[in-house]
Design a protein around this motif. Structure first.
Motif, mmCIF file in Angstrom:
data_model
loop_
_atom_site.group_PDB
_atom_site.id
_atom_site.type_symbol
_atom_site.label_atom_id
_atom_site.label_comp_id
_atom_site.label_asym_id
_atom_site.label_seq_id
_atom_site.Cartn_x
_atom_site.Cartn_y
_atom_site.Cartn_z
ATOM 1 N N ILE A 159 -5.577 4.361 6.983
ATOM 2 C CA ILE A 159 -5.373 4.266 5.527
ATOM 3 C C ILE A 159 -4.139 5.092 5.163
ATOM 4 C CG2 ILE A 159 -6.306 4.887 3.264
ATOM 5 C CD1 ILE A 159 -9.073 4.244 4.250
ATOM 6 N N PHE A 160 -3.226 4.467 4.452
ATOM 7 C CA PHE A 160 -1.978 5.100 4.024
ATOM 8 C C PHE A 160 -2.214 5.796 2.685
ATOM 9 C CE2 PHE A 160 2.280 4.315 1.840
ATOM 10 C CZ PHE A 160 2.941 5.321 2.516
ATOM 11 N N LEU A 161 -1.922 7.107 2.637
ATOM 12 C CA LEU A 161 -2.071 7.876 1.396
ATOM 13 C C LEU A 161 -0.698 8.343 0.929
ATOM 14 C CD1 LEU A 161 -5.082 10.275 2.204
ATOM 15 C CD2 LEU A 161 -5.165 8.135 0.937
ATOM 16 N N HIS A 162 -0.383 8.107 -0.328
ATOM 17 C CA HIS A 162 0.895 8.615 -0.849
ATOM 18 C C HIS A 162 0.772 8.846 -2.349
ATOM 19 C CE1 HIS A 162 2.490 4.663 -2.570
ATOM 20 N NE2 HIS A 162 1.388 4.317 -1.971
ATOM 21 N N ALA A 170 -4.061 4.840 -2.144
ATOM 22 C CA ALA A 170 -4.523 4.599 -0.772
ATOM 23 C C ALA A 170 -4.354 3.117 -0.501
ATOM 24 C CB ALA A 170 -5.988 4.989 -0.637
ATOM 25 N N ALA A 171 -3.816 2.773 0.670
ATOM 26 C CA ALA A 171 -3.604 1.358 0.981
ATOM 27 C C ALA A 171 -3.913 1.095 2.446
ATOM 28 C CB ALA A 171 -2.159 0.957 0.670
ATOM 29 N N ALA A 172 -4.385 -0.120 2.723
ATOM 30 C CA ALA A 172 -4.598 -0.556 4.103
ATOM 31 C C ALA A 172 -4.266 -2.033 4.185
ATOM 32 C CB ALA A 172 -6.049 -0.323 4.531
ATOM 33 N N THR A 173 -3.689 -2.454 5.313
ATOM 34 C CA THR A 173 -3.364 -3.875 5.488
ATOM 35 C C THR A 173 -3.387 -4.227 6.970
ATOM 36 O OG1 THR A 173 -1.750 -5.623 5.035
ATOM 37 C CG2 THR A 173 -0.860 -3.472 5.588
ATOM 38 N N ASP A 174 -3.707 -5.500 7.246
ATOM 39 C CA ASP A 174 -3.602 -5.987 8.624
ATOM 40 C C ASP A 174 -2.608 -7.146 8.702
ATOM 41 O OD1 ASP A 174 -4.942 -8.013 7.379
ATOM 42 O OD2 ASP A 174 -6.782 -7.842 8.537
ATOM 43 N N VAL A 195 1.179 9.956 4.366
ATOM 44 C CA VAL A 195 0.436 10.103 5.630
ATOM 45 C C VAL A 195 -0.417 8.867 5.913
ATOM 46 C CG1 VAL A 195 0.345 12.630 5.517
ATOM 47 C CG2 VAL A 195 -1.512 11.310 4.489
ATOM 48 N N ILE A 196 -0.679 8.632 7.208
ATOM 49 C CA ILE A 196 -1.573 7.545 7.616
ATOM 50 C C ILE A 196 -2.761 8.177 8.340
ATOM 51 C CG2 ILE A 196 -1.778 5.341 8.837
ATOM 52 C CD1 ILE A 196 1.355 5.273 8.893
ATOM 53 N N VAL A 197 -3.956 8.068 7.725
ATOM 54 C CA VAL A 197 -5.169 8.684 8.284
ATOM 55 C C VAL A 197 -5.821 7.678 9.245
ATOM 56 C CG1 VAL A 197 -7.380 9.787 7.736
ATOM 57 C CG2 VAL A 197 -5.468 9.924 6.099
ATOM 58 N N PRO A 198 -6.013 8.049 10.526
ATOM 59 C CA PRO A 198 -6.493 7.080 11.520
ATOM 60 C C PRO A 198 -7.888 6.537 11.220
ATOM 61 C CG PRO A 198 -5.762 9.132 12.570
ATOM 62 C CD PRO A 198 -5.772 9.380 11.101
ATOM 63 N N ARG A 199 -8.139 5.333 11.727
ATOM 64 C CA ARG A 199 -9.397 4.622 11.482
ATOM 65 C C ARG A 199 -10.624 5.451 11.869
ATOM 66 N NH1 ARG A 199 -9.510 1.211 15.484
ATOM 67 N NH2 ARG A 199 -7.911 -0.135 14.680
#
Length: 372
Positions: A159-162, A170-174, A195-199
């Motif tokens: 999850i991308f946090l900025h 917060a954003a997530a995409t595949d 930052v990108i918080v791992p799955r």
């Protein structure tokens, strides 16, 4: 080391930390938890997989002799699980073994020395802010289903946090769908690095939040590490390395000019999609939506399993057309909508569709269509 802990307290703590431990390990000590008993009656239990570390502190424990040792996480957890409710569990170490006693049960487990146990060095974590646990849980729930599982695009595996001027996003995409959740920027998060918080960290954090939904979570982070503190002194601290990569500029895929508005009840829409998708196969996961005045006809055609269709009442006033979506992705998004209506902002059969509860909703979704 010798300490006595009430079974329920020990079990709850081990259930938190042992899930970080990987079942298969090439480094034996990573299968273990580190147990540290201090003279003041506190016990710290810690587990790590080198990328993620969880530490839980237990207060009001009877510590007869302080010390520290590591022992198999899954074994100790399984033992604690099977011990009778309400029993007092004694942990005592001698000669590279740990004796576990409770009631009439006796176990002797192999141990490894604490000095070999790896600890994540946090370094300086300059950004620090608090979020209500319920808000953080909602942020995770509304975005994590869209995290990519493709290891080759590792920068999408979290999850991308900025932060922007007044919001934390917060954003997530595949690559097929995008989920974004926006909240007011918390005090202390100004100037925070993207930052990108791992799955895996996201999954462990979500489990821990379930037991602390009425409290606040302290978040400390730098460009390479993030730490979540839940429950104060006798609480849990989760520390994780962040994904070292650049998250794509997702704002470019959020459509702004989609002029066709479709409004439906998300529950009946979800059920309709679920029913017609019963006959879909791996190759034909697409569900076709034919939009007409105030109705949507859902259909699936499978060369092996036949056809299915269902009509769903809707609020739609634009020109009729057909569009296809991956049924699973569509259901994932609809499952996140709490209210009585969901809005789909459409353009044409080839353009991304914007999905949200309404224009005030903190959550927003973008879904790419499929050819049908």
């Amino acid at each position: 080391m010798k300490a006595t802990i009430e079974r329920a307290t020990l079990l709850k703590c081990l259930s938190h930390v042992q899930s970080v431990v990987e079942r298969r390990n090439t480094i034996p000590i990573l299968s273990n938890v580190l147990i540290e008993a201090a003279a003041d009656g506190t016990v710290r239990v810690m587990a790590t997989d080198l990328d993620l570390q969880v530490v839980e502190s237990l207060g009001a424990v009877s510590v007869e002799s302080p010390g520290a040792i590591t022992v198999s996480a899954h074994l100790l957890f399984d033992i604690a699980r099977k011990l009778p409710d309400g029993s007092q569990v004694s942990l005592e170490t001698a000669d590279n073994r740990m004796a576990v006693k409770a009631g009439r049960s006796r176990f002797s487990l192999p141990t490894l020395p604490r000095d070999d146990f790896p600890v994540i060095v946090e370094g300086d974590l300059p950004t620090s802010f608090e979020l209500p646990a319920a808000t953080l849980a909602q942020l995770i729930d509304r975005t994590r289903f869209a995290i990519s599982t493709e290891e080759t695009r590792y920068y999408l595996n979290g999850i991308f946090l900025h932060v922007t001027d007044d919001e934390l996003k917060a954003a997530a995409t595949d690559g097929h769908r995008l989920a974004r959740f926006t909240i007011k920027r918390p005090d202390g998060s100004e100037g925070m690095p993207d930052v990108i918080v791992p799955r895996k960290c996201v999954a462990e954090l979500r489990k821990l939040l379930e037991e602390a939904l009425d409290a606040n979570v302290l978040i400390d982070l730098s460009a390479s590490k993030i730490r979540f503190t839940l429950g104060g002194e006798n609480g849990v601290v989760l520390t994780s390395k962040l994904i070292d990569g650049t998250f794509p500029d997702y704002s470019r895929v959020i459509p702004t000019g989609n002029d066709k508005l479709l409004r439906l009840d998300p529950k009946s829409f979800w059920q309709g999609v679920d029913r017609v998708a019963t006959i879909a196969t791996e190759k034909t996961r697409a569900v076709k939506m034919a939009l007409d005045n105030d109705r949507v006809t859902l259909s699936v055609t499978s060369p092996d399993n036949g056809t299915a269709s269902e009509e769903v009442p809707a609020d739609y006033k634009s020109a009729g057309f057909e569009i296809g979506f991956n049924a699973t992705y569509l259901k994932d998004i609809l499952g996140q909508i709490d209210g009585d209506t969901v809005e789909l902002h459409l353009a044409d059969a080839g353009a991304p569709t914007l999905i949200r509860q309404d224009d005030k909703s903190p959550a927003l979704y973008v879904l790419m269509p499929m050819r049908v």
